[in-house]
Scaffold this active site. Structure first.
Site, PDB file in Angstrom:
ATOM      1  N   ASP A 345      62.018   9.303   9.490  1.00 47.00           N
ATOM      2  CA  ASP A 345      63.662   9.444   9.122  1.00 47.00           C
ATOM      3  C   ASP A 345      64.061   9.471  10.588  1.00 47.00           C
ATOM      4  O   ASP A 345      63.401   9.770  11.627  1.00 47.00           O
ATOM      5  CB  ASP A 345      63.730  10.604   8.193  1.00 47.00           C
ATOM      6  CG  ASP A 345      65.237  10.843   8.160  1.00 47.00           C
ATOM      7  OD1 ASP A 345      65.814   9.807   7.812  1.00 47.00           O
ATOM      8  OD2 ASP A 345      65.731  11.924   8.249  1.00 47.00           O
ATOM      9  N   LYS A 346      65.301   8.915  10.547  1.00 47.28           N
ATOM     10  CA  LYS A 346      66.230   9.263  11.832  1.00 47.28           C
ATOM     11  C   LYS A 346      66.915  10.338  12.041  1.00 47.28           C
ATOM     12  O   LYS A 346      66.398  11.117  12.817  1.00 47.28           O
ATOM     13  CB  LYS A 346      67.149   7.826  11.811  1.00 47.28           C
ATOM     14  CG  LYS A 346      67.893   7.883  13.111  1.00 47.28           C
ATOM     15  CD  LYS A 346      69.070   6.864  13.429  1.00 47.28           C
ATOM     16  CE  LYS A 346      70.248   7.274  12.431  1.00 47.28           C
ATOM     17  NZ  LYS A 346      70.871   8.349  13.200  1.00 47.28           N
TER      18      LYS A 346
END
Length: 655
Positions: A345-346
């Site tokens: 995920d960022k």
């Protein structure tokens, strides 16, 4: 060696927790006594045989209890084989060899339980950190009460250099807290009081600079903490509960070994029984056939194989816990070592999770300091997180303060904000806001915007007196350790790393390029992330997903191994993830993968050692090329080697 190492014993522990070890030592003592008397002193054999018999009693006590338990459940295991071999050795007159077998086997048992106990103790030591009482403030007076009686919204006093008794938020005072027992952080973390306790969000959503955990250690200043979790729901309590369930999640190798043992033991018993009648087909006495059969019984018992995997798994899990990483069972530990692809995920995982001011660009010859002061005045009136971040960074970068020259701020949903500054209108927002206000945007401004957007930045135009005077851009910047972490992951064998984000593709590409990811996929809703994980599983067979355990829960559940960032205090992250990084440190990831690889390597070594010894000893004992004494030494020696090899994981460090 028995695999039921974590079951509670029902026998009386005469010497406490170390009874098994002391019995093994006494077994060895009487074995040595009998051996010396037999070899050096000419006295009746009943004397040295009595010493051997006492050795048998001490060496066989625990083994017999375990064997009887299994027989009562309708099964035969390795303990039964050992008792049979020892009694057989006694029957054929090899008293010393039988006693030696029981000594080494009981010593191996004791070492095995020591290894298991040491591994689990280093994890469960968390529970001992929590204090048993708390100093609570009620109706203006202080009361010392058991932590189990604390209630939500109680206010507790934490004195300097004492343990914190409940998960909560600091409401008075500032201090530094040693969070190492929970998060593995080596440096104390500064904590400050929260200004507003009304309508508090969930515990996991509160800024970490305000929250404290039960079992962590306060620094040099007294603080007051508002209790937000009961003792049974604290982070420590949940960790201990999960540790107690670790054994139920067997690794693939453990399950395979268990199946092998289930069929192998009966086969060995049948073969040994048939070997007792070798004298029928070959020229030897019954006693010689019986000796051969008993020697084969010793050689064929897979003691080392039974302990090879569980000892390594628990040692690996214990080592991870020391670094602030919770691994939920052997399956996750082994699977990590086979993974070559990771999806990240960022926001909050690869990035700081908060916007940072990147550019302030005045246009049309507008003075820079005047420009940033105007922006600060307007943005400081807004409660939007983006506006707060911009105002904070402007103050820090330009050393300026608000002078209250702006007023009448108004948020325009999806577009930006407007306000009045020195009696003229200010607009800060996107192109749509400027168009709605009939403000002209030149080609050069559009080009400047496009350049910043290509870098993954979020751009806002600033208009004053009906014309563009500049633009500002913000970006959720990569963690400082993200790039070095990606490099270390490649060094430990990860071949493919991809970012899955709901942000614009340009943002994903920019972050990926900065930190060295293989690829980035943007504009993904949670359902789309699930689709991407399915593709990765098809191409790479096994995939790890690293996220916060909330928005990424569906994708994490589908991945081979899910890893939650900053899981301390987060119920969702701890429940969803196979691996939980208790601190918010992505740099712990390479350690976890390296530890898993080392664990798999040690498990393989242990299996080869144990099977290799069986494959070596069985043929030569069947052919009568060795005696029972040598078989005992080699066989039980391999068990001790396997246990000691597994304990090496407790000192694992990345190279």
């Amino acid at each position: 060696m028995t695999t039921s190492t974590t079951q509670k014993h029902t026998y009386i522990e005469i010497f406490g927790k170390k009874t098994e070890l002391y019995f093994a030592i006494l077994c060895g003592f009487f074995l040595l006594t009998g051996f010396l008397i037999e070899r050096l002193i000419e006295i009746p054999e009943v004397i040295y045989k009595t010493a051997y018999l006492i050795s048998y009693l001490f060496g066989g006590y625990f083994v017999t209890i375990e064997a009887v338990k299994k027989i009562g459940k309708g099964g035969f295991d390795i303990d039964f084989l050992m008792i049979a071999a020892a009694l057989g050795a006694m029957y054929i007159g090899s008293w010393a060899e039988g006693a030696l077998l029981l000594f080494l086997f009981s010593l191996g048992h004791a070492l095995e339980h020591y290894a298991m106990h040491k591994a689990k103790k280093s994890i469960e030591a968390l529970g001992n950190l929590s204090p048993t009482t708390a100093l609570v403030k009620r109706n203006g007076t202080l009361h010392e009460i058991p932590v189990g009686e604390l209630k939500i919204k109680d206010v507790i006093i934490i004195k300097p250099n004492t343990k914190i008794s409940a998960d909560g938020v600091v409401i008075t005072g500032t201090t530094s807290v040693n969070q190492a027992p929970i998060t593995g952080e080596s440096i104390p973390v500064d904590k400050t009081e929260i200004l507003n306790t009304k309508r508090l969000p969930k515990f996991s959503a509160i800024d970490k600079k305000h929250t404290v955990f039960a079992g962590t250690i306060n620094g040099d200043h007294s603080i007051e903490v508002l209790v937000l979790k009961l003792s049974k729901d604290s982070t420590v309590a949940r960790l201990i509960k999960m540790v107690s369930e670790v054994e139920t999640q067997k690794s693939p190798t453990q399950r395979l070994t268990k199946k092998f043992e289930k069929w192998y033991v009966p086969i060995v018993l049948i073969v040994v029984f048939l070997l007792c009648f070798s004298y029928v087909v070959i020229d030897e006495t019954f006693e010689e056939s019986l000796y051969r059969a008993i020697t084969v019984l010793v050689a064929a018992s897979p003691c080392a194989l039974a302990i090879s995997t569980p000892s390594a798994v628990l040692s690996g899990i214990a080592r991870a816990a020391q670094k602030g990483v919770l691994i939920k069972g052997g399956k996750a530990l082994e699977d990590l070592g086979a993974i070559k692809a990771i999806a990240f995920d960022k926001t909050g995982t690869l990035t700081e999770g908060k916007p940072t001011l990147k550019n302030t660009i005045p246009l049309n010859n507008f003075d820079e300091l005047t420009f940033v002061q105007l922006v600060l005045e307007v943005e400081s009136l807004s409660n939007h997180p983006l506006a707060k971040a911009i105002a904070k960074d402007l103050k820090q970068h330009y050393q300026i303060e608000v002078t209250d020259k702006a007023s009448n701020v108004k948020a325009i949903q999806g577009k930006g904000i407007t306000a009045t500054y020195e009696n003229d209108k200010v607009c800060i927002g996107n192109v749509a806001l400027m168009e709605s206000e009939a403000i002209q945007i030149t080609t050069s401004v559009i080009e400047t915007m496009e350049n910043l957007l290509q870098k993954g930045e979020t751009v806002m135009l600033v208009a004053y007196q009906q014309k563009i005077i500049g633009l500002i851009s913000v970006m959720d910047v990569p963690r400082k350790t993200a790039k070095s972490t990606m490099k270390r992951l490649q060094e430990v064998g990860i071949k493919f790393m991809i970012m899955l984000t709901g942000d614009h593709q340009n943002v994903g590409d920019a972050i990926a390029q900065q930190i060295g990811l293989s690829e980035a996929r943007g504009n993904l809703l949670p359902e789309a992330k699930v689709v991407e994980i399915k593709k990765l599983l098809k191409n790479h067979k096994k995939v790890a997903m690293v996220g916060d355990g909330v928005n990424d829960a569906p994708a994490m559940a589908l991945s081979t191994v899910s890893v939650a960032m900053g899981a301390a205090g987060s119920d969702v992250a701890l429940e969803v993830a196979d691996v939980a990084l208790m601190s918010d440190k992505i740099e712990n990831l390479p350690f976890v993968f390296g530890l898993s690889t080392a664990s798999k390597k040690i498990i393989k070594q242990n299996i080869w050692i144990s099977l290799g010894m069986v494959l070596f000893l069985v043929p030569i004992t069947i052919l009568g090329l060795t005696n029972i004494g040598v078989a005992v030494l080699l066989h039980e020696g391999s068990t001790i080697v396997v246990v000691l090899n597994a304990l090496r994981l407790l000192r694992y460090e990345m190279e």
